[in-house]
Enzyme design. Structure first.
Site, PDB file in Angstrom:
ATOM      1  N   ARG A   1       0.820  -1.010   0.387  1.00  0.00           N
ATOM      2  CA  ARG A   1      -0.110  -0.220  -0.091  1.00  0.00           C
ATOM      3  C   ARG A   1       0.674   1.426  -0.042  1.00  0.00           C
ATOM      4  NH1 ARG A   1      -3.345  -3.702  -0.775  1.00  0.00           N
ATOM      5  NH2 ARG A   1      -5.452  -3.531   0.236  1.00  0.00           N
TER       6      ARG A   1
ATOM      7  N   SER B   1     -10.711  -0.868   3.448  1.00  0.00           N
ATOM      8  CA  SER B   1      -9.446  -0.669   4.823  1.00  0.00           C
ATOM      9  C   SER B   1      -9.960   0.548   5.028  1.00  0.00           C
ATOM     10  CB  SER B   1      -8.292  -1.710   4.451  1.00  0.00           C
ATOM     11  OG  SER B   1      -8.659  -2.577   4.349  1.00  0.00           O
TER      12      SER B   1
ATOM     13  N   GLU C   1      -4.773   4.425   6.020  1.00  0.00           N
ATOM     14  CA  GLU C   1      -4.404   3.635   4.744  1.00  0.00           C
ATOM     15  C   GLU C   1      -4.948   4.515   4.034  1.00  0.00           C
ATOM     16  OE1 GLU C   1      -6.495   1.782   1.177  1.00  0.00           O
ATOM     17  OE2 GLU C   1      -5.668  -0.207   2.668  1.00  0.00           O
TER      18      GLU C   1
HETATM   19  N1  EPU Z   1     -10.205 -10.886  10.565  1.00  0.00           N
HETATM   20  C1  EPU Z   1     -10.675 -10.650  12.128  1.00  0.00           C
HETATM   21  N2  EPU Z   1     -12.175  -9.209  12.136  1.00  0.00           N
HETATM   22  C2  EPU Z   1     -11.980  -8.398  11.431  1.00  0.00           C
HETATM   23  C3  EPU Z   1     -11.634  -8.579   9.957  1.00  0.00           C
HETATM   24  C4  EPU Z   1     -10.146 -10.072   9.905  1.00  0.00           C
HETATM   25  O1  EPU Z   1     -10.220 -11.576  13.253  1.00  0.00           O
HETATM   26  O2  EPU Z   1     -13.149  -8.086  11.533  1.00  0.00           O
HETATM   27  C5  EPU Z   1      -8.714 -11.478  10.370  1.00  0.00           C
HETATM   28  C6  EPU Z   1      -9.886 -12.541   9.523  1.00  0.00           C
HETATM   29  O3  EPU Z   1     -10.512 -13.652   9.750  1.00  0.00           O
HETATM   30  C7  EPU Z   1      -8.186 -12.752   8.880  1.00  0.00           C
HETATM   31  C8  EPU Z   1      -7.104 -11.612   9.467  1.00  0.00           C
HETATM   32  O4  EPU Z   1      -8.180 -10.741   9.936  1.00  0.00           O
HETATM   33  O5  EPU Z   1      -7.459 -13.693   9.596  1.00  0.00           O
HETATM   34  C9  EPU Z   1      -6.865 -11.014   7.870  1.00  0.00           C
HETATM   35  O6  EPU Z   1      -8.484 -10.676   7.473  1.00  0.00           O
HETATM   36  P1  EPU Z   1      -8.833 -10.574   5.519  1.00  0.00           P
HETATM   37  O7  EPU Z   1      -8.595 -11.840   4.999  1.00  0.00           O
HETATM   38  O8  EPU Z   1     -10.191  -9.898   5.442  1.00  0.00           O
HETATM   39  O9  EPU Z   1      -8.013  -9.668   4.958  1.00  0.00           O
HETATM   40  P2  EPU Z   1      -7.792  -8.064   5.721  1.00  0.00           P
HETATM   41  O10 EPU Z   1      -6.201  -7.910   5.781  1.00  0.00           O
HETATM   42  O11 EPU Z   1      -8.221  -7.769   6.655  1.00  0.00           O
HETATM   43  C10 EPU Z   1      -6.533  -7.094   3.252  1.00  0.00           C
HETATM   44  C11 EPU Z   1      -6.583  -6.016   2.645  1.00  0.00           C
HETATM   45  C12 EPU Z   1      -7.737  -5.558   2.369  1.00  0.00           C
HETATM   46  C13 EPU Z   1      -7.934  -6.540   0.701  1.00  0.00           C
HETATM   47  C14 EPU Z   1      -7.585  -7.869   1.930  1.00  0.00           C
HETATM   48  C15 EPU Z   1      -8.198  -9.058   1.066  1.00  0.00           C
HETATM   49  C16 EPU Z   1      -5.290  -3.882   3.822  1.00  0.00           C
HETATM   50  C17 EPU Z   1      -5.327  -3.194   4.626  1.00  0.00           C
HETATM   51  N3  EPU Z   1      -6.042  -4.877   3.681  1.00  0.00           N
HETATM   52  O12 EPU Z   1      -7.260  -6.916   4.554  1.00  0.00           O
HETATM   53  O13 EPU Z   1      -7.840  -4.607   1.355  1.00  0.00           O
HETATM   54  O14 EPU Z   1      -9.427  -6.626   0.759  1.00  0.00           O
HETATM   55  O15 EPU Z   1      -6.765  -8.572   2.280  1.00  0.00           O
HETATM   56  O16 EPU Z   1      -6.579  -9.361   0.060  1.00  0.00           O
HETATM   57  O17 EPU Z   1      -4.095  -4.210   3.155  1.00  0.00           O
HETATM   58  C18 EPU Z   1      -8.509  -2.054   1.588  1.00  0.00           C
HETATM   59  O18 EPU Z   1      -7.756  -1.676   0.713  1.00  0.00           O
HETATM   60  O19 EPU Z   1      -8.987  -1.115   0.844  1.00  0.00           O
HETATM   61  C19 EPU Z   1      -8.871  -3.756   0.583  1.00  0.00           C
HETATM   62  C20 EPU Z   1     -10.404  -4.124   1.381  1.00  0.00           C
END
Ligand code: EPU
Length: 338
Positions: free
Chosen positions: A162, A237, A333
């Protein structure tokens, strides 16, 4: 090219924050852009694209330039690959769908990311195991001070998680006008390694995925977790996932045995901020019209009439609490515009 006065920015930011721009100009061509940048009566300028990664916390006294330059062309093609030049004002997801319709592979995991092509390189957008940099060849940008068009190679963009040159040394100096992406025409490199994609494909009984079925899976996952900005204001995010050192990580995992994490190098780990925020009890909470989304705690939402400051106050409360509970600093972000 017309400079308008006192325009509400509500339709131009996916958070649906109702702030006014003192001056506003829609840019439909490179010539428009060069002309408007030459006007000396507006020394301060704010560039916006899809408005999907900004939080506007006040009325804007500057001239807001809304970049709406459209068009896609093929600039290079052989048996295996095609290189597209896509102008900055094209909507990201529409281009992903267009590519899939033409059987051009490489963007499918990034389906349904809000925003425009021109802003994609700024934060090296990414989702489900793929980032913009994986298909990116170069971009063209206009230097604000000189109105010269400058080409940035992938190396010059200095992409990170990012992150890019345009968020660091290049910040505020350029307007990205087009992006060149190289996509596959056959032997697509399908990336289904991200757990949620595999589960979704299984759910749909898909054994031999295509770029189309991966795109559909990603759309289904995103729709189940992430709010649609057309219905509930948000910027995806709100925070980045924090990267911690080995010693921080050791302390963290000792106290939080079940926490998810990704190892990103020998000595550093990424911890999902969504998990940290959820553990602090914020998931699904609403404070006036500002809130934390019920399905993904990383996403802050505007239930209707939240001001940018209301969202920012909530973000700061969250940052403080995560720091207290976990001794980990999370950072926004989205670009906060003051
Ligand atoms: N999790 C929780 N609680 C929550 C959300 C997430 O426990 O409320 C845990 C999930 O269970 C999982 C981990 O956190 O174990 C990761 O969650 P997720 O796969 O939803 O991905 P993320 O790391 O929260 C990132 C990106 C998203 C992208 C997803 C999928 C960033 C800041 N965000 O989210 O990007 O869609 O991975 O690749 O890196 C964006 O940038 O706007 C965005 C939505």
């Amino acid at each position: 090219m017309v400079v308008q006065q006192n325009i509400s920015l509500k339709p131009y930011n996916t958070f649906s924050i109702d702030a006014n721009a003192k001056f506003f100009c829609e840019i439909n061509s490179i010539d428009d852009l060069a002309q408007v940048l030459q006007l000396d009566e507006y020394p301060e300028k704010l560039i916006i694209g899809g408005g999907s990664n900004i939080l506007i916390t006040n009325d804007i006294n500057a001239l807001v330039l809304y970049i709406n330059i459209k068009g896609v062309e093929i600039v290079e093609e052989d048996e295996n690959h095609v290189t597209l030049k896509i102008n900055a004002g094209e909507n990201w997801h529409q281009i992903v769908l267009w590519a899939i319709d033409h059987d051009y592979g490489g963007l499918e995991n990034m389906s349904l990311i809000p925003g425009n092509i021109g802003t994609a390189p700024i934060q090296n957008i990414g989702a489900y195991g793929v980032e913009l940099k994986d298909t990116f060849i170069s971009c063209e940008a206009m230097e604000i001070a000189t109105q010269q068009l400058v080409k940035f190679t992938k190396k010059a963009c200095q992409f990170g998680y990012r992150d890019s040159h345009f968020k660091n040394a290049g910040k505020g100096k350029y307007v990205i006008t087009s992006v060149n992406l190289k996509l596959t025409k056959k032997n697509h490199m399908l990336n289904t390694s991200y757990g949620a994609i595999e589960t979704e494909l299984e759910k749909q009984s898909i054994k031999t995925p295509t770029i189309k079925s991966i795109s559909n899976a990603v759309i289904a996952i995103r729709q189940s977790k992430l709010p649609d900005p057309a219905k509930l204001g948000n910027s995806g995010s709100f925070f980045k996932n924090p990267v911690v050192s080995q010693s921080q990580f050791d302390t963290f995992t000792k106290n939080n045995l079940n926490a998810p994490f990704y190892k990103i190098s020998e000595e550093s780990y990424k911890i999902p901020a969504g998990w940290l925020i959820e553990k602090c009890g914020f998931k699904g909470k609403r404070y006036g019209d500002a809130g934390v989304h019920k399905n993904q705690a990383l996403v802050l939402v505007n239930y209707g009439n939240a001001s940018g400051q209301d969202i920012l106050d909530l973000a700061n409360t969250i940052i403080k609490k995560v720091q207290q509970e976990f001794k980990i600093t999370i950072a926004p972000e989205v670009n906060i515009i003051k």
